[in-house]
Design a protein around this motif. Sequence first.
Motif, PDB file in Angstrom:
ATOM      1  N   TYR A 234       0.826  -1.209   0.000  1.00  0.00           N
ATOM      2  CA  TYR A 234       0.000   0.000   0.000  1.00  0.00           C
ATOM      3  C   TYR A 234       0.863   1.263   0.000  1.00  0.00           C
ATOM      4  N   THR A 291     -12.414  -3.499  -1.224  1.00  0.00           N
ATOM      5  CA  THR A 291     -11.457  -2.402  -1.039  1.00  0.00           C
ATOM      6  C   THR A 291     -10.450  -2.312  -2.174  1.00  0.00           C
ATOM      7  N   ASN A 292      -9.781  -3.421  -2.485  1.00  0.00           N
ATOM      8  CA  ASN A 292      -8.684  -3.385  -3.453  1.00  0.00           C
ATOM      9  C   ASN A 292      -9.167  -3.160  -4.882  1.00  0.00           C
ATOM     10  N   MET A 295     -10.104   0.476  -5.258  1.00  0.00           N
ATOM     11  CA  MET A 295      -8.914   1.319  -5.414  1.00  0.00           C
ATOM     12  C   MET A 295      -8.384   1.267  -6.841  1.00  0.00           C
ATOM     13  N   ASN A 333     -10.339   7.150  -3.256  1.00  0.00           N
ATOM     14  CA  ASN A 333      -9.129   6.354  -3.082  1.00  0.00           C
ATOM     15  C   ASN A 333      -8.471   6.600  -1.736  1.00  0.00           C
ATOM     16  N   LEU A 336     -10.337   4.705   0.997  1.00  0.00           N
ATOM     17  CA  LEU A 336     -10.158   3.265   0.848  1.00  0.00           C
ATOM     18  C   LEU A 336      -8.771   2.816   1.276  1.00  0.00           C
ATOM     19  N   ILE A 337      -7.742   3.518   0.829  1.00  0.00           N
ATOM     20  CA  ILE A 337      -6.379   3.073   1.131  1.00  0.00           C
ATOM     21  C   ILE A 337      -6.006   3.358   2.581  1.00  0.00           C
TER      22      ILE A 337
END
Length: 414
Positions: A234, A291-292, A295, A333, A336-337
């Motif tokens: 990340y 999530t991923n 993103m 983003n 989320l990250i």
Amino acid sequence: MSSQNNVSNCTSTALPLSSEKTSLLNQPRAVWAVGFACVIAFMGLGLVDPILPAIGKQLNASYSQVSLLFTSYNAVMAIAMLFTGFISSRLGIKGTLLTGIVIIAIFSALGGMSSGIWELIGLRGGWGLGNALFVATALTAIVSLSKSGVAQAIILYEAAIGLGISIGPLLGGELGAIHWSGPFFGVAALMVIAFLSLFIMMPKAPKKSPEAAAHKTNILDPFRAMKHRALVVYGLTACLYNFGFFTLMAYAPFVLGLEEHGLGYVFLGWGLLLAITSVFMAPKLQKKFGTNKSMMIMLILFGLDLLAMGIWTSTQWLVIAAVVFAGALLGNNNTLITTAVMNAAPVERSTASAAYSFLRFIGGAIAPFVAGKLGETFNSHVPFVVGGAFVMMSVIFLALNQKHLKHIDLAASH
């Protein structure tokens, strides 16, 4: 540690953005005090953006020299992030926040009094030191003090950032129209307000148990945290997409052809979309796509957005629309990250934040100067194309490392 091991350590605290039962607005007084200070602190970032062309003209500086205002700021912040946990475990959360605010106020005021670009670049580095102490500790404070859980606390934090960033350019455009130094003095004044509000509204921390009081964050903890692959993935993803983010922030003002007021309104729109999407849209994306995957969708769109800016750089309305639209993509983003990072490794959240922030701000330090140099060496189209390419690289890197990130979506689904 493998991603499988991470699952057992993280799923107990990892929560989907949309699953919290406690209201986002039902927060202790201390959370609102820190959130208010965050709004004011992040107004400082947006305040400066509308005056970048004016600084170049009035201090006789090139685009690449002016872009160093972002480079020195982000470089010092990246390095300082590694020591924020070490400092805050000794000064306490409130003491560290207040110290960061004081440093920002001093260096922004000195920046307003500077007479040369290199002096101003150096003072912006000092500003970055204060911002590192404040930003890293504010996130930890809101997450630890919130009554509504990690995910909702992060949404609140990102909303405060977005609100501050959106108001800042509007005020910066007004003050910058008077003189380029106006926003620097404006930041200093706002920091005084933030200091007083935090000093008065945030209660003293309760006395710790002897065991807790004896625990001090080791200066090497952020480096040790990087042994966890998810956290590094990340961090490096953010490092790559920050090339695009800070290309937009540092170089777009030079190609828009607008005066201070106009730039202020453009970045006001950018910040408003960032704030709105971070609160209302990111939870829905996470619930629908994970999530991923969410993103990667946002980063692909952001890369294409920058590519469009690179192709149609001379079309003013399109560049304005692309800058504003980027706010929506970055708002999603960022939430989320940040949520993923808080649950990426079985380490203290302040340590995870420090390690992640160190990696991401490296990209933010290099990108502005590179963008300025590319624009001077080639043309104004190239910086945006290169920035977009780095964002696309972040998508590829994230996709190739999904095996280390499975526990994030697994935890969010529970």
